[in-house]
Design an enzyme around this catalytic site. Structure first.
Site, mmCIF file in Angstrom:
data_model
loop_
_atom_site.group_PDB
_atom_site.id
_atom_site.type_symbol
_atom_site.label_atom_id
_atom_site.label_comp_id
_atom_site.label_asym_id
_atom_site.label_seq_id
_atom_site.Cartn_x
_atom_site.Cartn_y
_atom_site.Cartn_z
ATOM 1 N N HIS A 111 0.844 -1.187 0.000
ATOM 2 C CA HIS A 111 0.000 0.000 0.000
ATOM 3 C C HIS A 111 0.879 1.237 0.000
ATOM 4 C CE1 HIS A 111 0.862 0.693 4.287
ATOM 5 N NE2 HIS A 111 0.611 -0.600 4.481
ATOM 6 N N CYS A 136 3.668 -4.903 6.540
ATOM 7 C CA CYS A 136 3.286 -4.470 5.192
ATOM 8 C C CYS A 136 4.477 -3.845 4.464
ATOM 9 C CB CYS A 136 2.169 -3.432 5.269
ATOM 10 S SG CYS A 136 0.524 -4.163 5.422
#
Lengths: 267, 235
Positions: free
Chosen positions: A227, A243
């Site tokens: 992301h 992440c």
């Protein structure tokens, strides 16, 4: 950050242990605990029709076969089941799961990484990480080819996108911190989500792998994702909870990568 | 004495059926070069070996074969077997399947392959006390255990794509434990067919092209469309 302004999140941060609270402070990809999820099913491995669990990012299915540790992207074959499909622990073996038609609200696409006769081994999105399973035949399967491979080097903190063996781009990215590392190994692009809140990222790309140090995160199952991130100073650093935070240019390119594409994470 | 006569009659029936199968140019395990259709009711490999019985093969007009009963050994007993094959179509119907040692019983076992698509059904079937689904999804495996003999498995609605592109659907494929690590394999009610002739377009000869990796599909994977929604991920 603007993401702290919702009261439910503030309350949650108060009662959670420091690490979890920090996790929420850092954004959790912009989701709030009261936000509707793409897939509202509870954290459960049970299928709606019986004892055989559905293999999703929420499920933990110890009976699934583990990936072999290979670090290649296969031949790019990705498959989509047009009906729930039995998953076996080996060719002709025991059924251990069901591959659903959708994952996180979008179509299920998984990569084929091995074949044996009419059987194909596919990577799966459930815990334990490196989960894979065997499916049989071709009827009821839509097969296609992804020309892409995504490589993440957590030591160099880089993401490289290859198309047909040629580099499309390479970027410095933020990876997991020392106590919440980005899990290494072979995984795949599971879904593309457009969250209600566009900050910190207008697009979240969950992968078929999970944090090894966080069983849950922000109410989710600890799924690792690509992301964006609004603060460019994080790129090149190990600061996330697992992440991979990528620059806008990388996110634009990753948005074109088909679901099921293999992601190779090395450390 | 009468049971001895019945036994001899069964063996004779099997022998006659084997004769029919042997007269066929190619068995089900080795289909003819022409992508025709094939159907059989029962075949067995292992300590008890039974060729595909009865066997129907055809690439054009309808061929039907029937047997009243196959009981080659105490291991398996099958009642009426009817098979049919024609261009793009094959079907098999088997009644009264009994494999006593595995507790495997079925009132009817049928398979149909039409225009390259396969279906199968099993009526009132049990294996080791487990009831089997009537219309299971393709390649459903049901493991079972027989005390004193070992583990076995039944694969229901087994669907395989053959190298020549034809589909083979076998309603019930079983591995039956015999003890001592031995096992018997059975395939009950199988049908193999290809796509209909009108679906196959004649292809002009083309120049040799760069070889591609085996199995790699040519169709490009679709560009993903983001789904509105949130998942708390490990930011």
């Amino acid at each position: 950050m603007r993401t702290h302004r919702t009261r439910p999140r503030a309350r949650a941060a108060v009662i959670l242990p420091p690490v979890a609270a920090l996790a929420l402070v850092l954004g959790g990809c912009g989701q709030s605990p009261d936000a509707a999820t793409a897939d509202d099913r509870p954290v459960s491995a049970a299928s709606p029709t019986g004892k055989t669990p559905e293999t999703t990012t929420y499920a933990k299915i110890p009976a699934l076969a583990r990936d072999t540790g290979a670090a290649d992207g296969g031949d790019g074959t990705v498959v989509h089941p047009t009906a729930p499909r039995p998953v076996f622990d080996r060719p002709g073996g025991r059924q251990v799961a069901v591959l659903p038609v959708t994952e996180l609200g979008g179509p299920t696409w998984v990569p084929v990484v091995e074949r044996s006769g009419t059987w194909s081994r596919v990577l799966l999105p459930s815990r334990p990480d490196q989960a894979s399973g065997w499916i049989s035949g071709e009827d009821g399967l839509r097969a296609a080819r992804s020309p892409y491979t995504v490589r993440v080097d957590t030591a160099r903190r880089t993401l490289t996108l290859e198309k047909s063996g040629t580099s499309v781009g390479a970027w410095k990215v933020a990876v997991g911190a020392a106590n919440t590392p980005t899990p290494t190994g072979r995984t795949f692009v599971l879904a593309q989500l457009a969250p209600a809140k566009k900050t910190p990222s207008p697009l979240v790309i969950p992968l078929g792998t999970h944090s090894a140090s966080l069983d849950t995160f922000g109410g989710g199952p600890g799924t690792v994702a690509f992301h964006g991130w609004p603060d460019a100073s994080v790129f090149g650093k190990a600061v996330s909870h697992g992440c991979v935070r990528v620059p806008d240019a990388a996110l634009r390119e990753l948005s074109r990568v088909p679901l099921g594409t293999v992601v190779l994470i090395s450390g | 004495m009468s049971s001895m006569k019945a036994r001899l009659a069964q063996i004779g029936l099997v022998a006659a059926a084997i004769g029919v199968a042997a007269a066929t140019p190619a068995g089900a395990a080795a289909p003819a070069a022409t992508p025709g259709s094939t159907a059989f009711g029962l075949t067995a490999t292992g300590p008890v070996s039974v060729p595909p019985l009865p066997l129907a093969q055809s690439a054009a007009a309808t061929v039907t074969r029937s047997l009243a009963r196959v009981n080659p050994d105490k291991l398996v007993d099958v009642g009426v077997l009817n098979v049919k094959a024609s261009r793009g179509f094959a079907s098999s119907e088997v009644a009264k399947l009994k494999v006593p040692s595995a507790g495997l019983f079925a009132e009817a076992v049928t398979a149909k392959c039409e225009a390259g698509r396969g279906t199968s059904h099993i009526v009132n079937a049990l294996v080791a006390g487990k009831r089997l689904a009537v219309s299971p999804p393709p390649n459903t495996t049901v493991p079972f255990h027989v005390d004193g003999l070992g583990d076995g498995a039944v694969v229901l609605n087994k669907q395989e794509r053959l190298p020549d592109g034809r589909l083979r659907v076998t309603a019930l494929s079983a591995t039956v434990p015999l003890g001592g690590g031995k096992a018997q394999t059975l395939a009950v009610s199988s049908a193999t067919c290809g796509a209909p002739a009108h679906a196959v377009k004649p292809v002009k000869p083309v120049k040799p092209v760069k070889p591609v990796k085996p199995h790699a599909p040519k169709a490009a994977a679709p560009k993903p469309k983001p789904v509105q929604g949130d998942l708390p991920v490990t930011g």
